[in-house]
Design an enzyme around this catalytic site. Sequence first.
Site, short mmCIF file in Angstrom:
data_model
loop_
_atom_site.label_atom_id
_atom_site.label_comp_id
_atom_site.label_asym_id
_atom_site.label_seq_id
_atom_site.Cartn_x
_atom_site.Cartn_y
_atom_site.Cartn_z
CB SER A 1 -0.89 0.01 1.24
OG SER A 1 -1.53 1.26 1.41
CE1 TYR B 1 -3.27 -2.10 5.47
CE2 TYR B 1 -2.88 0.18 4.90
CZ TYR B 1 -3.14 -1.10 4.52
OH TYR B 1 -3.28 -1.42 3.19
#
Length: 237
Positions: free
Chosen positions: A140, A153
């Site tokens: 990501s 995250y």
Amino acid sequence: MELRGASALVTGAGRGIGRATCLALGRAGVAVTAVSRTASELDSLVREIAREKGRAVAQPGDVRDPAVCAAAVTRAREVHGRLQILVNNAGVGAHAPVAETSDEEWARILDTNLTAVFRLTRAALPQLGDGGGHVFMISSLAGSNAIAGMAAYCASKAALDHFARCLMLEVRHQGIKVTTIAPGSVDTSFGGERSGDAGWMLRPDDVAGAVLDLLRTRDEAHTSRVEMRPLRPSKRT
């Protein structure tokens, strides 16, 4: 890589990017081993691939369990005869400031997004090295961009990015490619949220298409990282 007749293992296969990748690989003639926690989603996926004359098997389980990782790699080899492609896609996230993040939530995110990738990749490498292979890390842009309220995250994806770079340097001379794909906002239900107006976002098929394009790259050419963004983001990149 000659895709027709090749074999791939995809995690997080029940929905979103994982499901789209399995479908794209199946249409290209790749035999797929699909891993996800939700058996019903895998069964639906396998049926859809079969309707399109592809081959796929379901391997339900939580990749945080070391036994699930080992069994998935074994199943791919037993059913399809070999394993050439590994797509480490399973991922979880949460929205919470550091002060409100529990030990359990931190562990859940790091174990899924990082430790499971390590275990699956380690188990798969002996097979991938048999005539070359390709490992994909679905990361990501959060791995290189801080986001308030998503420290766990972001940390997991930053670590995944560096793990992938180290692995690439270790295995490239064995003919194994390692590619990190780092998307921005993708229209999925990731994190339990879904945009009411998601037209501006990337779609799971966009990421799946990138995987197929990279697999079709000349064997001696290696793209180690791809960043993907919505062309005209409405709120974040």
